[in-house]
Design a protein around this motif. Structure first.
Motif, PDB file in Angstrom:
ATOM      1  N   GLY A 146      24.565 -17.303 -73.322  1.00 53.34           N
ATOM      2  CA  GLY A 146      25.365 -16.125 -72.997  1.00 53.34           C
ATOM      3  C   GLY A 146      25.561 -15.158 -74.146  1.00 53.34           C
ATOM      4  N   THR A 147      25.744 -15.687 -75.374  1.00 55.13           N
ATOM      5  CA  THR A 147      25.953 -14.795 -76.516  1.00 55.13           C
ATOM      6  C   THR A 147      24.676 -14.067 -76.915  1.00 55.13           C
ATOM      7  N   GLN A 148      23.541 -14.513 -76.411  1.00 56.01           N
ATOM      8  CA  GLN A 148      22.258 -13.885 -76.736  1.00 56.01           C
ATOM      9  C   GLN A 148      21.785 -12.951 -75.633  1.00 56.01           C
ATOM     10  N   ARG A 149      21.811 -13.420 -74.388  1.00 54.07           N
ATOM     11  CA  ARG A 149      21.256 -12.614 -73.301  1.00 54.07           C
ATOM     12  C   ARG A 149      22.178 -11.474 -72.880  1.00 54.07           C
ATOM     13  N   LEU A 150      23.490 -11.680 -72.914  1.00 51.51           N
ATOM     14  CA  LEU A 150      24.390 -10.609 -72.482  1.00 51.51           C
ATOM     15  C   LEU A 150      24.255  -9.365 -73.358  1.00 51.51           C
ATOM     16  N   PRO A 151      24.250  -9.472 -74.702  1.00 54.28           N
ATOM     17  CA  PRO A 151      24.036  -8.271 -75.509  1.00 54.28           C
ATOM     18  C   PRO A 151      22.683  -7.609 -75.258  1.00 54.28           C
ATOM     19  N   GLN A 152      21.661  -8.416 -74.992  1.00 56.42           N
ATOM     20  CA  GLN A 152      20.350  -7.839 -74.698  1.00 56.42           C
ATOM     21  C   GLN A 152      20.394  -6.983 -73.439  1.00 56.42           C
ATOM     22  N   LEU A 153      21.204  -7.394 -72.476  1.00 52.49           N
ATOM     23  CA  LEU A 153      21.240  -6.705 -71.184  1.00 52.49           C
ATOM     24  C   LEU A 153      22.237  -5.549 -71.148  1.00 52.49           C
ATOM     25  N   VAL A 154      23.396  -5.717 -71.777  1.00 53.85           N
ATOM     26  CA  VAL A 154      24.451  -4.695 -71.633  1.00 53.85           C
ATOM     27  C   VAL A 154      24.799  -4.004 -72.939  1.00 53.85           C
ATOM     28  N   GLY A 155      24.241  -4.449 -74.050  1.00 57.33           N
ATOM     29  CA  GLY A 155      24.574  -3.873 -75.345  1.00 57.33           C
ATOM     30  C   GLY A 155      25.634  -4.698 -76.061  1.00 57.33           C
ATOM     31  N   LYS A 156      25.644  -4.593 -77.378  1.00 53.49           N
ATOM     32  CA  LYS A 156      26.516  -5.422 -78.202  1.00 53.49           C
ATOM     33  C   LYS A 156      27.992  -5.181 -77.923  1.00 53.49           C
ATOM     34  N   GLY A 157      28.402  -3.921 -77.846  1.00 53.98           N
ATOM     35  CA  GLY A 157      29.816  -3.609 -77.677  1.00 53.98           C
ATOM     36  C   GLY A 157      30.383  -4.134 -76.373  1.00 53.98           C
ATOM     37  N   ARG A 158      29.689  -3.901 -75.277  1.00 57.52           N
ATOM     38  CA  ARG A 158      30.165  -4.386 -73.980  1.00 57.52           C
ATOM     39  C   ARG A 158      30.156  -5.907 -73.924  1.00 57.52           C
ATOM     40  N   ALA A 159      29.126  -6.513 -74.516  1.00 60.15           N
ATOM     41  CA  ALA A 159      29.074  -7.978 -74.538  1.00 60.15           C
ATOM     42  C   ALA A 159      30.236  -8.548 -75.345  1.00 60.15           C
ATOM     43  N   MET A 160      30.525  -7.934 -76.478  1.00 63.85           N
ATOM     44  CA  MET A 160      31.659  -8.379 -77.298  1.00 63.85           C
ATOM     45  C   MET A 160      32.957  -8.311 -76.490  1.00 63.85           C
ATOM     46  N   GLU A 161      33.175  -7.205 -75.797  1.00 65.31           N
ATOM     47  CA  GLU A 161      34.408  -7.047 -75.021  1.00 65.31           C
ATOM     48  C   GLU A 161      34.487  -8.068 -73.904  1.00 65.31           C
ATOM     49  N   MET A 162      33.383  -8.246 -73.157  1.00 68.21           N
ATOM     50  CA  MET A 162      33.396  -9.206 -72.049  1.00 68.21           C
ATOM     51  C   MET A 162      33.676 -10.620 -72.539  1.00 68.21           C
ATOM     52  N   ILE A 163      33.026 -11.004 -73.637  1.00 71.30           N
ATOM     53  CA  ILE A 163      33.192 -12.367 -74.133  1.00 71.30           C
ATOM     54  C   ILE A 163      34.573 -12.565 -74.752  1.00 71.30           C
ATOM     55  N   MET A 164      35.059 -11.596 -75.533  1.00 74.03           N
ATOM     56  CA  MET A 164      36.330 -11.762 -76.231  1.00 74.03           C
ATOM     57  C   MET A 164      37.538 -11.692 -75.308  1.00 74.03           C
ATOM     58  N   ALA A 166      37.340 -12.532 -72.095  1.00 75.52           N
ATOM     59  CA  ALA A 166      37.138 -13.565 -71.061  1.00 75.52           C
ATOM     60  C   ALA A 166      37.361 -12.993 -69.669  1.00 75.52           C
ATOM     61  N   GLY A 167      37.222 -11.661 -69.527  1.00 77.07           N
ATOM     62  CA  GLY A 167      37.492 -11.008 -68.256  1.00 77.07           C
ATOM     63  C   GLY A 167      36.284 -10.945 -67.344  1.00 77.07           C
ATOM     64  N   MET A 168      36.538 -10.505 -66.120  1.00 70.85           N
ATOM     65  CA  MET A 168      35.476 -10.352 -65.134  1.00 70.85           C
ATOM     66  C   MET A 168      35.203  -8.878 -64.876  1.00 70.85           C
ATOM     67  N   ILE A 169      33.984  -8.566 -64.522  1.00 70.47           N
ATOM     68  CA  ILE A 169      33.635  -7.226 -64.051  1.00 70.47           C
ATOM     69  C   ILE A 169      33.145  -7.343 -62.619  1.00 70.47           C
ATOM     70  N   ASN A 170      33.302  -6.265 -61.851  1.00 73.17           N
ATOM     71  CA  ASN A 170      32.836  -6.298 -60.472  1.00 73.17           C
ATOM     72  C   ASN A 170      31.375  -5.873 -60.387  1.00 73.17           C
ATOM     73  N   ALA A 171      30.828  -5.895 -59.189  1.00 68.12           N
ATOM     74  CA  ALA A 171      29.401  -5.650 -59.010  1.00 68.12           C
ATOM     75  C   ALA A 171      29.003  -4.242 -59.435  1.00 68.12           C
ATOM     76  N   GLU A 172      29.815  -3.248 -59.092  1.00 70.49           N
ATOM     77  CA  GLU A 172      29.477  -1.877 -59.461  1.00 70.49           C
ATOM     78  C   GLU A 172      29.515  -1.685 -60.974  1.00 70.49           C
ATOM     79  N   GLU A 173      30.489  -2.306 -61.637  1.00 66.88           N
ATOM     80  CA  GLU A 173      30.529  -2.248 -63.099  1.00 66.88           C
ATOM     81  C   GLU A 173      29.294  -2.921 -63.683  1.00 66.88           C
ATOM     82  N   ALA A 174      28.908  -4.055 -63.102  1.00 67.54           N
ATOM     83  CA  ALA A 174      27.723  -4.764 -63.579  1.00 67.54           C
ATOM     84  C   ALA A 174      26.477  -3.904 -63.445  1.00 67.54           C
TER      85      ALA A 174
END
Length: 260
Positions: A146-164, A166-174
């Protein structure tokens, strides 16, 4: 092969894997990971299968995470082994399959569930899907890539926020983030994915496998992706699919690729 935690079927070149642990919201445990490995391996080795779709049973969850009860009392060494074995058996294995894998995300995709979806070659979500990596709320970090593929897909900043958070995003946000390619009503999810699969099947399975390998090479440390592309491009000229594809183009007909 009969499985306890998953369902598999093959129809007209399409392999469908359904994670089937509805009482656990399809959570991943060791047995399920092993069964998924075996199912993906069997489908990838079946020359008649051109595309694989992975989804979850029911309407609530794709995979709602890992089965925490299995590792709550693990030691440091056991935790490391758990992550290493899981990545080898399933997550890295899926990413590097030569057969295209589409994740049909039909509900919650959390923790290991989102990591499995991210290991697929691309994702389609139902409009009720929710995605996140909540591991830090348990005092641990994502351990299945997760710490590797999520930044590749959504960018470092968004991945950092999602992981830190621990929140959820909905389908449209995804979709906005680039985590999923499409969002469709849940009732239409599988048929929509099958439609994409049908478009993929019209093309050369050999070339698609080489393209997957070349794209993945770009994310491999110490490997020059451009050189890998050049090598794979050259090798394509020696395939029967190339001969059929170019001949069909010149003859103004649809190619009938032999997959060789």
């Amino acid at each position: 092969m009969n499985y306890e935690n998953i369902l598999t079927e093959t129809t007209d070149g399409l392999g469908l894997i359904t994670i089937n642990r509805p009482t656990k919201l399809n959570a991943l445990n060791k047995a399920t990971i092993e069964e998924l490995h075996n199912a993906f391996k069997a489908l990838d080795e079946d020359a008649s299968v051109k595309v694989i779709i992975i989804t979850g049973s029911g309407e609530k969850a794709f995979v709602a995470g890992a089965d925490i009860s299995e590792f709550a009392n693990f030691s440091v060494a056991e935790g490391g082994k758990l992550a290493a074995k899981g990545q080898e058996l399933l997550f890295d294995f899926v990413q590097n399959l030569s057969t295209p894998v589409i994740a049909a995300v039909n509900g919650f995709a959390l923790g290991g569930g989102l990591e499995l979806a991210m290991a697929a070659h691309f994702r389609v979500a139902s409009d009720n899907a929710k995605m996140g990596l909540p591991e830090v709320s348990l005092g641990v970090i994502p351990g299945y890539g997760g710490t590797q593929r999520l930044p590749q897909l959504v960018g470092k900043g968004r991945a950092m926020e999602m992981i830190m958070t621990a929140g959820m995003i909905n389908a449209e946000e995804a979709k906005t983030y680039g985590l999923v390619n499409h969002v469709v009503p849940q009732a239409e999810l599988l048929e929509f994915c099958k439609g994409i699969a049908g478009k993929i099947m019209r093309n050369s399975s050999v070339a698609i496998g080489q393209a997957i390998k070349a794209i993945n090479t770009n994310y491999t440390d110490g490997v020059n992706g451009y050189e890998a592309e050049i090598k794979a491009f050259g090798e394509s000229f020696g395939t029967e699919d190339f001969k059929e594809g170019t001949t069909a183009f010149l003859e103004k007909r649809r190619a009938a690729f032999p997959g060789k």
